[in-house]
Motif scaffolding. Structure first.
Motif, PDB file in Angstrom:
ATOM      1  N   GLN A  13      11.272 103.152 128.253  1.00 35.94           N
ATOM      2  CA  GLN A  13      10.384 104.168 128.806  1.00 35.94           C
ATOM      3  C   GLN A  13       8.920 103.753 128.668  1.00 35.94           C
ATOM      4  O   GLN A  13       8.586 102.970 127.767  1.00 35.94           O
ATOM      5  CB  GLN A  13      10.602 105.496 128.089  1.00 35.94           C
ATOM      6  CG  GLN A  13      11.948 106.131 128.381  1.00 35.94           C
ATOM      7  CD  GLN A  13      12.061 107.526 127.811  1.00 35.94           C
ATOM      8  OE1 GLN A  13      11.303 107.912 126.916  1.00 35.94           O
ATOM      9  NE2 GLN A  13      12.997 108.307 128.333  1.00 35.94           N
ATOM     10  N   PRO A  14       8.062 104.238 129.544  1.00 37.75           N
ATOM     11  CA  PRO A  14       6.624 103.951 129.415  1.00 37.75           C
ATOM     12  C   PRO A  14       6.111 104.325 128.029  1.00 37.75           C
ATOM     13  O   PRO A  14       6.459 105.382 127.499  1.00 37.75           O
ATOM     14  CB  PRO A  14       6.001 104.820 130.503  1.00 37.75           C
ATOM     15  CG  PRO A  14       7.079 104.975 131.521  1.00 37.75           C
ATOM     16  CD  PRO A  14       8.359 105.037 130.743  1.00 37.75           C
ATOM     17  N   GLY A  15       5.311 103.428 127.461  1.00 33.27           N
ATOM     18  CA  GLY A  15       4.818 103.633 126.107  1.00 33.27           C
ATOM     19  C   GLY A  15       5.735 103.105 125.026  1.00 33.27           C
ATOM     20  O   GLY A  15       5.356 103.079 123.850  1.00 33.27           O
ATOM     21  N   GLY A  16       6.920 102.676 125.417  1.00 34.71           N
ATOM     22  CA  GLY A  16       7.906 102.206 124.455  1.00 34.71           C
ATOM     23  C   GLY A  16       7.725 100.743 124.080  1.00 34.71           C
ATOM     24  O   GLY A  16       6.787 100.071 124.523  1.00 34.71           O
ATOM     25  N   SER A  17       8.657 100.264 123.240  1.00 36.94           N
ATOM     26  CA  SER A  17       8.612  98.892 122.734  1.00 36.94           C
ATOM     27  C   SER A  17       9.921  98.179 123.007  1.00 36.94           C
ATOM     28  O   SER A  17      10.982  98.817 123.117  1.00 36.94           O
ATOM     29  CB  SER A  17       8.342  98.901 121.224  1.00 36.94           C
ATOM     30  OG  SER A  17       7.111  99.520 120.934  1.00 36.94           O
ATOM     31  N   LEU A  18       9.837  96.865 123.071  1.00 37.44           N
ATOM     32  CA  LEU A  18      11.023  96.043 123.314  1.00 37.44           C
ATOM     33  C   LEU A  18      10.741  94.637 122.796  1.00 37.44           C
ATOM     34  O   LEU A  18       9.613  94.143 122.905  1.00 37.44           O
ATOM     35  CB  LEU A  18      11.340  95.993 124.808  1.00 37.44           C
ATOM     36  CG  LEU A  18      12.667  95.378 125.227  1.00 37.44           C
ATOM     37  CD1 LEU A  18      13.825  96.280 124.798  1.00 37.44           C
ATOM     38  CD2 LEU A  18      12.699  95.163 126.747  1.00 37.44           C
ATOM     39  N   TYR A 115      11.436  72.732 131.046  1.00 45.67           N
ATOM     40  CA  TYR A 115      12.689  73.423 130.744  1.00 45.67           C
ATOM     41  C   TYR A 115      12.482  74.924 130.865  1.00 45.67           C
ATOM     42  O   TYR A 115      11.488  75.464 130.375  1.00 45.67           O
ATOM     43  CB  TYR A 115      13.158  73.062 129.336  1.00 45.67           C
ATOM     44  CG  TYR A 115      13.219  71.578 129.089  1.00 45.67           C
ATOM     45  CD1 TYR A 115      12.204  70.917 128.414  1.00 45.67           C
ATOM     46  CD2 TYR A 115      14.286  70.824 129.582  1.00 45.67           C
ATOM     47  CE1 TYR A 115      12.237  69.557 128.202  1.00 45.67           C
ATOM     48  CE2 TYR A 115      14.333  69.459 129.381  1.00 45.67           C
ATOM     49  CZ  TYR A 115      13.308  68.832 128.686  1.00 45.67           C
ATOM     50  OH  TYR A 115      13.357  67.488 128.501  1.00 45.67           O
ATOM     51  N   TRP A 116      13.467  75.563 131.495  1.00 42.71           N
ATOM     52  CA  TRP A 116      13.375  76.993 131.756  1.00 42.71           C
ATOM     53  C   TRP A 116      14.700  77.680 131.442  1.00 42.71           C
ATOM     54  O   TRP A 116      15.771  77.100 131.655  1.00 42.71           O
ATOM     55  CB  TRP A 116      13.024  77.262 133.221  1.00 42.71           C
ATOM     56  CG  TRP A 116      11.635  76.863 133.575  1.00 42.71           C
ATOM     57  CD1 TRP A 116      11.187  75.611 133.917  1.00 42.71           C
ATOM     58  CD2 TRP A 116      10.488  77.713 133.610  1.00 42.71           C
ATOM     59  NE1 TRP A 116       9.833  75.630 134.150  1.00 42.71           N
ATOM     60  CE2 TRP A 116       9.381  76.914 133.978  1.00 42.71           C
ATOM     61  CE3 TRP A 116      10.280  79.078 133.367  1.00 42.71           C
ATOM     62  CZ2 TRP A 116       8.089  77.433 134.113  1.00 42.71           C
ATOM     63  CZ3 TRP A 116       9.000  79.589 133.509  1.00 42.71           C
ATOM     64  CH2 TRP A 116       7.919  78.772 133.875  1.00 42.71           C
ATOM     65  N   GLY A 117      14.602  78.900 130.958  1.00 40.78           N
ATOM     66  CA  GLY A 117      15.785  79.721 130.796  1.00 40.78           C
ATOM     67  C   GLY A 117      16.118  80.441 132.083  1.00 40.78           C
ATOM     68  O   GLY A 117      15.405  80.313 133.088  1.00 40.78           O
ATOM     69  N   GLN A 118      17.172  81.247 132.045  1.00 40.89           N
ATOM     70  CA  GLN A 118      17.646  81.911 133.252  1.00 40.89           C
ATOM     71  C   GLN A 118      16.916  83.228 133.507  1.00 40.89           C
ATOM     72  O   GLN A 118      17.015  83.789 134.586  1.00 40.89           O
ATOM     73  CB  GLN A 118      19.156  82.183 133.151  1.00 40.89           C
ATOM     74  CG  GLN A 118      19.555  83.399 132.320  1.00 40.89           C
ATOM     75  CD  GLN A 118      19.365  83.211 130.825  1.00 40.89           C
ATOM     76  OE1 GLN A 118      19.082  82.119 130.341  1.00 40.89           O
ATOM     77  NE2 GLN A 118      19.547  84.291 130.066  1.00 40.89           N
ATOM     78  N   GLY A 119      16.188  83.715 132.515  1.00 45.78           N
ATOM     79  CA  GLY A 119      15.419  84.938 132.676  1.00 45.78           C
ATOM     80  C   GLY A 119      16.149  86.168 132.164  1.00 45.78           C
ATOM     81  O   GLY A 119      17.384  86.217 132.134  1.00 45.78           O
ATOM     82  N   THR A 120      15.378  87.158 131.761  1.00 48.84           N
ATOM     83  CA  THR A 120      15.931  88.435 131.328  1.00 48.84           C
ATOM     84  C   THR A 120      15.079  89.547 131.929  1.00 48.84           C
ATOM     85  O   THR A 120      13.843  89.478 131.912  1.00 48.84           O
ATOM     86  CB  THR A 120      15.997  88.541 129.790  1.00 48.84           C
ATOM     87  OG1 THR A 120      16.663  89.748 129.415  1.00 48.84           O
ATOM     88  CG2 THR A 120      14.614  88.519 129.144  1.00 48.84           C
ATOM     89  N   GLN A 121      15.743  90.560 132.473  1.00 52.65           N
ATOM     90  CA  GLN A 121      15.040  91.636 133.166  1.00 52.65           C
ATOM     91  C   GLN A 121      14.495  92.648 132.162  1.00 52.65           C
ATOM     92  O   GLN A 121      15.220  93.135 131.292  1.00 52.65           O
ATOM     93  CB  GLN A 121      15.986  92.339 134.137  1.00 52.65           C
ATOM     94  CG  GLN A 121      15.381  93.544 134.850  1.00 52.65           C
ATOM     95  CD  GLN A 121      14.331  93.149 135.874  1.00 52.65           C
ATOM     96  OE1 GLN A 121      14.537  92.235 136.669  1.00 52.65           O
ATOM     97  NE2 GLN A 121      13.192  93.844 135.868  1.00 52.65           N
ATOM     98  N   VAL A 122      13.227  92.981 132.331  1.00 52.04           N
ATOM     99  CA  VAL A 122      12.598  94.072 131.570  1.00 52.04           C
ATOM    100  C   VAL A 122      12.137  95.109 132.580  1.00 52.04           C
ATOM    101  O   VAL A 122      11.351  94.798 133.481  1.00 52.04           O
ATOM    102  CB  VAL A 122      11.409  93.569 130.732  1.00 52.04           C
ATOM    103  CG1 VAL A 122      10.670  94.748 130.099  1.00 52.04           C
ATOM    104  CG2 VAL A 122      11.886  92.602 129.663  1.00 52.04           C
ATOM    105  N   THR A 123      12.629  96.322 132.434  1.00 54.57           N
ATOM    106  CA  THR A 123      12.267  97.407 133.345  1.00 54.57           C
ATOM    107  C   THR A 123      11.654  98.537 132.539  1.00 54.57           C
ATOM    108  O   THR A 123      12.261  99.035 131.589  1.00 54.57           O
ATOM    109  CB  THR A 123      13.493  97.925 134.107  1.00 54.57           C
ATOM    110  OG1 THR A 123      14.088  96.844 134.840  1.00 54.57           O
ATOM    111  CG2 THR A 123      13.103  99.028 135.083  1.00 54.57           C
TER     112      THR A 123
END
Length: 126
Positions: A13-18, A115-123
Motif C-alpha cells: 500500500q502507499p506509504g508502506g515498506s518492502l 549480468y542481470w536477474g529476471q526481475g521482480t514486480q513491485v506494485t
C-alpha cells in the motif's frame, strides 16, 4: 558466469515498506558490484541503488530521497534493497545487475552491467 536471482517483490500500500533481495552465485560480493534498476511500463530502465562490497560505497538515484537502503550480506552473498514510504511512482519491475568493479564508470549506466536477474514486480497500490 554470475547468476542473479531476485525475490521479495509484491503488492504494498502507499506509504508502506518492502524489502527485495538479490542472491548472487558464481562470484562473491567482493568480486562484483551490484546495482538495482527498475523499469515502469513505457519508461526507460533507471538506476535505483548501487552497492560495492570491495569499496564500501553505496549510491542512490535522485528520486530515492532517503527512502531506500541498500546493503550486502557477504555470508549469504545477497544484496538487499529496503524500501519505505513507497508511492505509486515506485511501481515497476526491479532488476538486480552485476558488473566487475572498474574505476571511473558511473554506477547508473545500465550498459556497463554484464549480468542481470529476471526481475521482480513491485506494485504500490491501495
Amino acid at each position: 558466469q554470475v547468476q542473479l536471482v531476485e525475490s521479495g517483490g509484491g503488492l504494498v500500500q502507499p506509504g508502506g515498506s518492502l524489502s527485495i533481495s538479490c542472491a548472487a552465485s558464481g562470484s562473491t560480493l567482493h568480486e562484483v558490484d551490484i546495482a538495482w534498476f527498475r523499469q515502469a511500463p513505457g519508461k526507460e530502465r533507471e538506476g535505483v541503488a548501487f552497492f560495492s562490497s570491495s569499496s564500501g560505497r553505496t549510491y542512490y538515484g535522485h528520486f530515492v530521497q532517503g527512502r531506500f537502503t541498500i546493503s550486502g550480506d557477504n555470508a549469504r552473498n545477497t544484496v538487499v534493497l529496503q524500501m519505505s514510504s513507497l508511492n505509486a511512482e515506485d511501481t515497476a519491475v526491479y532488476y538486480c545487475a552485476a558488473r566487475i568493479p572498474t574505476y571511473g564508470r558511473s554506477w547508473y549506466l545500465r550498459d556497463t552491467y554484464s549480468y542481470w536477474g529476471q526481475g521482480t514486480q513491485v506494485t504500490v497500490s491501495s
